[in-house]
Design a protein around this motif. Structure first.
Motif, PDB file in Angstrom:
ATOM      1  N   GLU A  18       0.834  -1.193   0.000  1.00  0.00           N
ATOM      2  CA  GLU A  18       0.000   0.000   0.000  1.00  0.00           C
ATOM      3  C   GLU A  18       0.875   1.252   0.000  1.00  0.00           C
ATOM      4  N   ARG A  19       0.363   2.330  -0.620  1.00  0.00           N
ATOM      5  CA  ARG A  19       1.130   3.578  -0.667  1.00  0.00           C
ATOM      6  C   ARG A  19       1.298   4.165   0.720  1.00  0.00           C
ATOM      7  N   LYS A  20       0.258   4.063   1.558  1.00  0.00           N
ATOM      8  CA  LYS A  20       0.321   4.524   2.937  1.00  0.00           C
ATOM      9  C   LYS A  20       0.631   3.336   3.834  1.00  0.00           C
ATOM     10  N   LYS A  21       1.670   3.440   4.659  1.00  0.00           N
ATOM     11  CA  LYS A  21       2.107   2.320   5.485  1.00  0.00           C
ATOM     12  C   LYS A  21       1.569   2.388   6.915  1.00  0.00           C
ATOM     13  N   ARG A  22       0.809   3.420   7.250  1.00  0.00           N
ATOM     14  CA  ARG A  22       0.190   3.546   8.582  1.00  0.00           C
ATOM     15  C   ARG A  22       1.240   3.479   9.694  1.00  0.00           C
ATOM     16  N   ALA A  23       2.351   4.124   9.454  1.00  0.00           N
ATOM     17  CA  ALA A  23       3.414   4.189  10.463  1.00  0.00           C
ATOM     18  C   ALA A  23       3.256   5.505  11.215  1.00  0.00           C
ATOM     19  N   TYR A  24       2.820   5.435  12.453  1.00  0.00           N
ATOM     20  CA  TYR A  24       2.398   6.635  13.168  1.00  0.00           C
ATOM     21  C   TYR A  24       3.429   7.158  14.169  1.00  0.00           C
ATOM     22  N   TRP A  25       4.634   6.580  14.188  1.00  0.00           N
ATOM     23  CA  TRP A  25       5.605   7.078  15.155  1.00  0.00           C
ATOM     24  C   TRP A  25       6.033   8.500  14.757  1.00  0.00           C
ATOM     25  N   GLY A  26       6.284   9.284  15.765  1.00  0.00           N
ATOM     26  CA  GLY A  26       6.674  10.670  15.535  1.00  0.00           C
ATOM     27  C   GLY A  26       5.522  11.636  15.409  1.00  0.00           C
ATOM     28  N   TYR A  27       4.272  11.119  15.474  1.00  0.00           N
ATOM     29  CA  TYR A  27       3.108  11.997  15.358  1.00  0.00           C
ATOM     30  C   TYR A  27       2.798  12.696  16.684  1.00  0.00           C
ATOM     31  N   PHE A  28       2.836  11.914  17.782  1.00  0.00           N
ATOM     32  CA  PHE A  28       2.352  12.394  19.067  1.00  0.00           C
ATOM     33  C   PHE A  28       3.450  12.383  20.121  1.00  0.00           C
ATOM     34  N   ARG A  29       3.323  13.308  21.047  1.00  0.00           N
ATOM     35  CA  ARG A  29       4.233  13.320  22.187  1.00  0.00           C
ATOM     36  C   ARG A  29       3.969  12.083  23.044  1.00  0.00           C
ATOM     37  N   GLU A  30       5.030  11.387  23.438  1.00  0.00           N
ATOM     38  CA  GLU A  30       4.889  10.199  24.277  1.00  0.00           C
ATOM     39  C   GLU A  30       5.448  10.473  25.657  1.00  0.00           C
ATOM     40  N   ASP A  31       4.849   9.867  26.651  1.00  0.00           N
ATOM     41  CA  ASP A  31       5.389   9.979  28.002  1.00  0.00           C
ATOM     42  C   ASP A  31       6.662   9.142  28.117  1.00  0.00           C
ATOM     43  N   MET A  99       5.142  18.207  14.230  1.00  0.00           N
ATOM     44  CA  MET A  99       3.879  18.015  13.531  1.00  0.00           C
ATOM     45  C   MET A  99       3.016  19.270  13.609  1.00  0.00           C
ATOM     46  N   ARG A 100       2.972  19.908  14.763  1.00  0.00           N
ATOM     47  CA  ARG A 100       2.158  21.110  14.920  1.00  0.00           C
ATOM     48  C   ARG A 100       2.670  22.226  14.003  1.00  0.00           C
ATOM     49  N   ALA A 101       3.993  22.373  13.921  1.00  0.00           N
ATOM     50  CA  ALA A 101       4.570  23.389  13.043  1.00  0.00           C
ATOM     51  C   ALA A 101       4.262  23.084  11.576  1.00  0.00           C
ATOM     52  N   ALA A 102       4.326  21.798  11.211  1.00  0.00           N
ATOM     53  CA  ALA A 102       4.039  21.406   9.825  1.00  0.00           C
ATOM     54  C   ALA A 102       2.581  21.689   9.478  1.00  0.00           C
ATOM     55  N   LEU A 103       1.667  21.407  10.403  1.00  0.00           N
ATOM     56  CA  LEU A 103       0.243  21.636  10.158  1.00  0.00           C
ATOM     57  C   LEU A 103      -0.030  23.102   9.846  1.00  0.00           C
ATOM     58  N   LEU A 179      -1.760  14.641   9.681  1.00  0.00           N
ATOM     59  CA  LEU A 179      -1.901  15.961   9.062  1.00  0.00           C
ATOM     60  C   LEU A 179      -2.990  15.934   8.000  1.00  0.00           C
ATOM     61  N   ASP A 180      -3.091  14.841   7.262  1.00  0.00           N
ATOM     62  CA  ASP A 180      -4.175  14.714   6.282  1.00  0.00           C
ATOM     63  C   ASP A 180      -5.538  14.764   6.976  1.00  0.00           C
ATOM     64  N   ILE A 181      -5.689  14.040   8.071  1.00  0.00           N
ATOM     65  CA  ILE A 181      -6.968  14.037   8.791  1.00  0.00           C
ATOM     66  C   ILE A 181      -7.312  15.427   9.295  1.00  0.00           C
ATOM     67  N   LEU A 182      -6.330  16.106   9.891  1.00  0.00           N
ATOM     68  CA  LEU A 182      -6.592  17.436  10.453  1.00  0.00           C
ATOM     69  C   LEU A 182      -6.833  18.465   9.358  1.00  0.00           C
ATOM     70  N   LEU A 183      -6.153  18.347   8.224  1.00  0.00           N
ATOM     71  CA  LEU A 183      -6.423  19.252   7.111  1.00  0.00           C
ATOM     72  C   LEU A 183      -7.814  19.015   6.540  1.00  0.00           C
ATOM     73  N   MET A 184      -8.200  17.756   6.404  1.00  0.00           N
ATOM     74  CA  MET A 184      -9.564  17.455   5.976  1.00  0.00           C
ATOM     75  C   MET A 184     -10.579  18.102   6.912  1.00  0.00           C
ATOM     76  N   SER A 185     -10.311  18.020   8.188  1.00  0.00           N
ATOM     77  CA  SER A 185     -11.258  18.552   9.172  1.00  0.00           C
ATOM     78  C   SER A 185     -11.370  20.071   9.104  1.00  0.00           C
ATOM     79  N   ASN A 186     -10.391  20.742   8.500  1.00  0.00           N
ATOM     80  CA  ASN A 186     -10.431  22.198   8.353  1.00  0.00           C
ATOM     81  C   ASN A 186     -11.149  22.653   7.090  1.00  0.00           C
ATOM     82  N   SER A 187     -11.612  21.707   6.283  1.00  0.00           N
ATOM     83  CA  SER A 187     -12.254  22.030   5.008  1.00  0.00           C
ATOM     84  C   SER A 187     -13.672  22.557   5.216  1.00  0.00           C
TER      85      SER A 187
END
Length: 255
Positions: A18-31, A99-103, A179-187
């Protein structure tokens, strides 16, 4: 609250190329590891409640709540629909600074369409590209101008040429899925793929007009007070009544 790692490898996406590999590391701050180890220790010492009802807690401090299951599929956002604003704010707060800066560098789309392919080509219902074409045409006709369209998809461009060849349609560049999900949500308008939780999350977080295929199995994604003033509905473009309802919803967006 302790947030654990988001780095699990989704082997199916790799095996299916698949073109999207659903690799989510680096998206969110972790404890820290210490906080996660401490949480594991506390599970042995405290009363553990797994998947509790989402509500304000007024009990003792000796209870540990564990959320680690997917929400019920028949009503994806049922447990926390009423807390939509808190969920959106929480997601933004969890983003890493990178991620926040990129958004913040991306402009909000006017019309966002999500075309799901990937694993949906194996047994799941694929939303016909004609549905997206009809939605784009009606939105532009209602607005009286060529509204720009941004396509979010895991499909290869060669799979959806009839959509991408329309004037004013742009394929979004490769970027992290969150970022795709959040950009979609801003439409202002979002056109969903049937049965796609990726589509659902973009819609749930948004204040956009939401256009769903007629066969979609989720009902209202957002709280009633949102949908009373902003259209969200299933549309059959061959049915005049269905089209009329959507057109009335789109008219709310005319400048």
């Amino acid at each position: 609250m302790v947030t654990t790692s988001w780095g699990r490898i989704q082997w199916g996406a790799w095996l299916r190329w698949e073109r999207k590999k659903r690799a989510y590391w680096g998206y969110f701050r972790e404890d820290s590891r210490w906080q996660r180890w401490n949480a594991a220790i506390q599970r042995k010492r405290r009363t553990v409640v797994s998947e509790p009802e989402v509500k304000k807690w007024t009990g003792t401090d000796n209870t540990l709540f564990v959320f680690d299951q997917v929400s019920p599929q028949n009503d994806l956002f049922g447990p926390f629909r009423a807390h939509r604003k808190m969920v959106r704010e929480g997601l933004l707060d969890l983003l890493t600074p990178r991620m926040r800066a990129a958004l913040d560098t991306y402009a909000a789309p006017v019309i966002a369409i999500h075309i799901r392919r990937g694993d949906f080509k194996i047994g799941n219902p694929i939303t016909p590209t004609q549905f997206f074409i009809d939605a784009i045409r009606l939105a532009r006709e209602t607005a009286g101008k060529e509204l720009p369209v941004t396509v979010f998809t895991d499909a290869a461009p060669a799979e959806i040429p009839d959509v991408l060849n329309l004037p004013g349609v742009t394929l979004t560049g490769d970027k992290p899925d969150i970022l795709d999900i959040l950009l979609m949500s801003n439409s202002r308008i979002i056109v969903l793929s049937q049965s796609s939780t990726f589509s659902y999350w973009g819609a749930f977080l948004s204040d956009a007009v939401i256009i769903k295929p007629e066969g979609d199995w989720q009902e209202n994604l957002r709280p009633p007070e949102i949908n009373e003033r902003i259209f969200e509905g299933k549309v059959n473009f061959s049915d005049a009544t269905s089209v009329h309802k959507l057109r009335q919803g789109l008219l709310q967006l005319r400048d």
